[in-house]
Motif scaffolding. Structure first.
Motif, PDB file in Angstrom:
ATOM      1  N   MET A  27       0.817  -1.214   0.000  1.00  0.00           N
ATOM      2  CA  MET A  27       0.000   0.000   0.000  1.00  0.00           C
ATOM      3  C   MET A  27       0.850   1.264   0.000  1.00  0.00           C
ATOM      4  O   MET A  27       0.599   2.207  -0.739  1.00  0.00           O
ATOM      5  N   ALA A  28       1.851   1.243   0.876  1.00  0.00           N
ATOM      6  CA  ALA A  28       2.709   2.416   0.986  1.00  0.00           C
ATOM      7  C   ALA A  28       3.423   2.673  -0.337  1.00  0.00           C
ATOM      8  O   ALA A  28       3.438   3.796  -0.859  1.00  0.00           O
ATOM      9  N   ILE A  29       3.996   1.613  -0.891  1.00  0.00           N
ATOM     10  CA  ILE A  29       4.724   1.757  -2.144  1.00  0.00           C
ATOM     11  C   ILE A  29       3.800   2.221  -3.258  1.00  0.00           C
ATOM     12  O   ILE A  29       4.169   3.050  -4.096  1.00  0.00           O
ATOM     13  N   HIS A  30       2.575   1.712  -3.225  1.00  0.00           N
ATOM     14  CA  HIS A  30       1.634   2.117  -4.250  1.00  0.00           C
ATOM     15  C   HIS A  30       1.384   3.629  -4.203  1.00  0.00           C
ATOM     16  O   HIS A  30       1.317   4.305  -5.224  1.00  0.00           O
ATOM     17  N   GLN A  31       1.293   4.115  -2.985  1.00  0.00           N
ATOM     18  CA  GLN A  31       1.090   5.560  -2.826  1.00  0.00           C
ATOM     19  C   GLN A  31       2.260   6.340  -3.421  1.00  0.00           C
ATOM     20  O   GLN A  31       2.081   7.358  -4.098  1.00  0.00           O
ATOM     21  N   LEU A  32       3.472   5.831  -3.193  1.00  0.00           N
ATOM     22  CA  LEU A  32       4.658   6.490  -3.745  1.00  0.00           C
ATOM     23  C   LEU A  32       4.668   6.398  -5.271  1.00  0.00           C
ATOM     24  O   LEU A  32       4.980   7.377  -5.962  1.00  0.00           O
ATOM     25  N   LEU A  33       4.283   5.231  -5.792  1.00  0.00           N
ATOM     26  CA  LEU A  33       4.273   5.074  -7.250  1.00  0.00           C
ATOM     27  C   LEU A  33       3.250   6.008  -7.879  1.00  0.00           C
ATOM     28  O   LEU A  33       3.517   6.640  -8.907  1.00  0.00           O
ATOM     29  N   ASP A  34       2.078   6.107  -7.256  1.00  0.00           N
ATOM     30  CA  ASP A  34       1.082   7.061  -7.752  1.00  0.00           C
ATOM     31  C   ASP A  34       1.665   8.464  -7.803  1.00  0.00           C
ATOM     32  O   ASP A  34       1.448   9.222  -8.750  1.00  0.00           O
ATOM     33  N   TYR A  35       2.396   8.756  -6.734  1.00  0.00           N
ATOM     34  CA  TYR A  35       2.979  10.083  -6.634  1.00  0.00           C
ATOM     35  C   TYR A  35       3.975  10.322  -7.767  1.00  0.00           C
ATOM     36  O   TYR A  35       3.922  11.343  -8.460  1.00  0.00           O
ATOM     37  N   PHE A  36       4.874   9.378  -7.991  1.00  0.00           N
ATOM     38  CA  PHE A  36       5.821   9.515  -9.103  1.00  0.00           C
ATOM     39  C   PHE A  36       5.075   9.622 -10.432  1.00  0.00           C
ATOM     40  O   PHE A  36       5.392  10.465 -11.274  1.00  0.00           O
ATOM     41  N   SER A  38       2.316  10.808 -11.104  1.00  0.00           N
ATOM     42  CA  SER A  38       1.664  12.098 -11.323  1.00  0.00           C
ATOM     43  C   SER A  38       2.643  13.124 -11.895  1.00  0.00           C
ATOM     44  O   SER A  38       2.226  14.148 -12.427  1.00  0.00           O
ATOM     45  N   PHE A  39       3.938  12.853 -11.778  1.00  0.00           N
ATOM     46  CA  PHE A  39       4.921  13.731 -12.414  1.00  0.00           C
ATOM     47  C   PHE A  39       5.298  13.221 -13.797  1.00  0.00           C
ATOM     48  O   PHE A  39       5.158  13.927 -14.789  1.00  0.00           O
ATOM     49  N   LEU A  40       5.808  12.009 -13.817  1.00  0.00           N
ATOM     50  CA  LEU A  40       6.166  11.373 -15.086  1.00  0.00           C
ATOM     51  C   LEU A  40       5.782   9.900 -14.969  1.00  0.00           C
ATOM     52  O   LEU A  40       6.223   9.224 -14.032  1.00  0.00           O
ATOM     53  N   PRO A  41       4.991   9.404 -15.886  1.00  0.00           N
ATOM     54  CA  PRO A  41       4.577   7.999 -15.800  1.00  0.00           C
ATOM     55  C   PRO A  41       5.791   7.068 -15.811  1.00  0.00           C
ATOM     56  O   PRO A  41       6.718   7.250 -16.604  1.00  0.00           O
ATOM     57  N   LEU A  42       5.770   6.072 -14.925  1.00  0.00           N
ATOM     58  CA  LEU A  42       6.864   5.107 -14.849  1.00  0.00           C
ATOM     59  C   LEU A  42       6.492   3.859 -15.633  1.00  0.00           C
ATOM     60  O   LEU A  42       5.330   3.462 -15.666  1.00  0.00           O
ATOM     61  N   ASP A  43       7.491   3.238 -16.242  1.00  0.00           N
ATOM     62  CA  ASP A  43       7.224   1.927 -16.837  1.00  0.00           C
ATOM     63  C   ASP A  43       7.454   0.844 -15.790  1.00  0.00           C
ATOM     64  O   ASP A  43       7.837   1.130 -14.653  1.00  0.00           O
ATOM     65  N   ASN A 149      16.243  11.132 -12.285  1.00  0.00           N
ATOM     66  CA  ASN A 149      16.997  12.375 -12.252  1.00  0.00           C
ATOM     67  C   ASN A 149      16.085  13.563 -12.487  1.00  0.00           C
ATOM     68  O   ASN A 149      16.119  14.558 -11.772  1.00  0.00           O
ATOM     69  N   ARG A 150      15.269  13.445 -13.503  1.00  0.00           N
ATOM     70  CA  ARG A 150      14.342  14.521 -13.852  1.00  0.00           C
ATOM     71  C   ARG A 150      13.311  14.737 -12.759  1.00  0.00           C
ATOM     72  O   ARG A 150      13.038  15.859 -12.338  1.00  0.00           O
ATOM     73  N   ILE A 151      12.756  13.614 -12.291  1.00  0.00           N
ATOM     74  CA  ILE A 151      11.706  13.735 -11.289  1.00  0.00           C
ATOM     75  C   ILE A 151      12.232  14.399 -10.022  1.00  0.00           C
ATOM     76  O   ILE A 151      11.658  15.371  -9.528  1.00  0.00           O
ATOM     77  N   PHE A 152      13.351  13.887  -9.513  1.00  0.00           N
ATOM     78  CA  PHE A 152      13.894  14.476  -8.292  1.00  0.00           C
ATOM     79  C   PHE A 152      14.405  15.895  -8.545  1.00  0.00           C
ATOM     80  O   PHE A 152      14.374  16.736  -7.649  1.00  0.00           O
ATOM     81  N   GLY A 153      14.841  16.142  -9.763  1.00  0.00           N
ATOM     82  CA  GLY A 153      15.227  17.504 -10.112  1.00  0.00           C
ATOM     83  C   GLY A 153      14.063  18.467  -9.965  1.00  0.00           C
ATOM     84  O   GLY A 153      14.215  19.572  -9.441  1.00  0.00           O
ATOM     85  N   VAL A 154      12.900  18.038 -10.408  1.00  0.00           N
ATOM     86  CA  VAL A 154      11.714  18.886 -10.274  1.00  0.00           C
ATOM     87  C   VAL A 154      11.384  19.099  -8.801  1.00  0.00           C
ATOM     88  O   VAL A 154      11.063  20.214  -8.381  1.00  0.00           O
ATOM     89  N   PHE A 155      11.490  18.052  -7.977  1.00  0.00           N
ATOM     90  CA  PHE A 155      11.234  18.220  -6.551  1.00  0.00           C
ATOM     91  C   PHE A 155      12.142  19.292  -5.966  1.00  0.00           C
ATOM     92  O   PHE A 155      11.700  20.178  -5.232  1.00  0.00           O
ATOM     93  N   THR A 156      13.412  19.176  -6.292  1.00  0.00           N
ATOM     94  CA  THR A 156      14.371  20.119  -5.721  1.00  0.00           C
ATOM     95  C   THR A 156      14.073  21.538  -6.188  1.00  0.00           C
ATOM     96  O   THR A 156      14.108  22.482  -5.404  1.00  0.00           O
ATOM     97  N   GLU A 157      13.755  21.667  -7.467  1.00  0.00           N
ATOM     98  CA  GLU A 157      13.413  23.000  -7.965  1.00  0.00           C
ATOM     99  C   GLU A 157      12.195  23.565  -7.254  1.00  0.00           C
ATOM    100  O   GLU A 157      12.164  24.740  -6.884  1.00  0.00           O
ATOM    101  N   ASN A 158      11.188  22.735  -7.086  1.00  0.00           N
ATOM    102  CA  ASN A 158       9.999  23.212  -6.399  1.00  0.00           C
ATOM    103  C   ASN A 158      10.321  23.637  -4.972  1.00  0.00           C
ATOM    104  O   ASN A 158       9.826  24.658  -4.490  1.00  0.00           O
ATOM    105  N   ALA A 159      11.167  22.854  -4.323  1.00  0.00           N
ATOM    106  CA  ALA A 159      11.549  23.204  -2.960  1.00  0.00           C
ATOM    107  C   ALA A 159      12.305  24.525  -2.945  1.00  0.00           C
ATOM    108  O   ALA A 159      12.117  25.358  -2.054  1.00  0.00           O
TER     109      ALA A 159
END
Lengths: 219, 219
Positions: A27-36, A38-43, A149-159
């Motif tokens: 469940m927890a991981i699913h929440q994290l995957l949903d979160y990712f 929502s930024f860029l779809p993961l394969d 890289n891109r996803i975490f880059g966006v997080f850092t930029e937003n922060a």
DNA sequence: ATGCTTTCTTAAGATACCTTAAGGGTGGCT
DNA sequence: AGCCACCCTTAAGGTATCTTAAGAAAGCAT
């Protein structure tokens, strides 16, 4: 008087019993995957890399996940619960740098990156569930799957944008304006976090926040 | 190894005469390449991608490179000179969010990323030379040469750490402490920027900074 | 040189915010 | 139930910082 009415409907809270099996990690991981996603779809591969890299952890209220002097070795995603990250100054006073609730990240990025001891504390303000990734695993994730890289880059930029906004507010606004903006900006927080903690975040004493609230309620 | 093959004019003097030919771009770009190399060594291809992506520009004192309402379309590297980025509040007062001198980056990251109009101004405080990259070119650089993802990621992280440090200072320190820390932290700036601008950066009035300075000088 | 703008300083009175102290309320713990 | 810890409030007096005003010094333009 007009203390904001606190009614948190509890039905939204996914009551997780950690002991009942492997579902909780799912469940927890699913929440994290949903979160990712929502930024860029993961394969599939990327998703399973996430599953392998992150570890779930239950944190009790008042438990620390980072203490001054420690090196911040994990990046933390909050699945459920609430944290604050703060500094203790020379006079022994605490100053809240950041809060984190569901779907927020928390950690001392400086210490994480440089591997130097942190000056910050991170403590749970409620019983919480998090997903953590070790620095080495995060770097491997970045190498194997550049998308992160891109996803975490966006997080850092937003922060960074949020931090700049807060700096501008600190140097240009009065405490009352900052408090009103806080209420506006973090509706999910203001009825969940004590005014003592909010005052520390805003950079004022709890007593002064109290007089601000009184003044506001008279309007 | 990787020192990119770019011709260096022997002239070690930073005096750049823009009119004498193409060397100036070479010199400016070389400075940027050195800067990148100090983080992660670039190979030939990466270096030439940088050469193609960045455009040099001379900016006169008091000239703006970003104005409220504009979308920030470029990321700017300062080759020579000095800038400040600031906000004008409802009362018409300016508040300096950031300075930038040689080898610093400046831009409104939020506007750059979201392509929404900026609320900030960026103005040259001295005659300056910069290298700019358009957003599209930067994205292409990231795609073609993933190393730049990492490099710019580090920049952003460092900026975030600095911003967090400043927030903590704003909510925990007195103006005098902030000023002393500024002197300590930015020795290249304090004798180059007027006290009016420093006061605006620290979040105090120039008059009050003056009394702080007087008090300090008596110690 | 003459004026114009900007910078830095000083000072007096006003406001924002802090310190200390005290009291009441609420919820958890035994 | 009773106790304890924590939170919120109120108030009095103090400190930090701002506002306004004024003047002197330094750079820039005509």
């Amino acid at each position: 008087m007009s203390r904001p009415v606190i009614q948190i409907p509890d039905n939204s809270k996914p009551e997780i019993d950690w002991t009942t099996g492997a579902d909780q990690k799912t469940m927890a991981i699913h929440q994290l995957l949903d979160y990712f996603n929502s930024f860029l779809p993961l394969d599939e591969e990327e998703a399973s890399a996430v599953v392998n890299a992150f570890h779930p952890r239950r944190i009790k209220r008042r438990q620390f996940i980072l203490h001054e002097g420690d090196i911040c070795t994990h990046n933390t995603f909050v699945v459920e619960g609430c944290f604050r990250m703060y500094l203790i100054d020379e006079k022994g006073k605490e100053h809240n740098l950041q809060f984190a609730v569901e779907n927020w990240w928390i950690g001392d990025i400086g210490s994480f990156h440089t591997e130097q001891p942190s000056r910050l504390y991170i403590v749970a303000m409620e019983d919480s569930i998090v997903l953590q990734i070790r620095k080495g695993d995060q770097l491997r994730l970045f190498e194997d799957h550049p998308k992160f890289n891109r996803i975490f880059g966006v997080f850092t930029e937003n922060a960074l944008v949020a931090a700049q906004r807060r700096i501008l507010q600190n140097i240009s606004s009065t405490a009352e304006e900052r408090y009103l903006d806080f209420l506006d900006r973090y509706p999910q927080l203001f009825n969940r976090i004590s005014n003592v903690q909010i005052a520390s975040f805003l950079g004022v004493t709890p007593e002064f926040l109290s007089t601000i609230r009184k003044k506001i309620s008279r309007s």
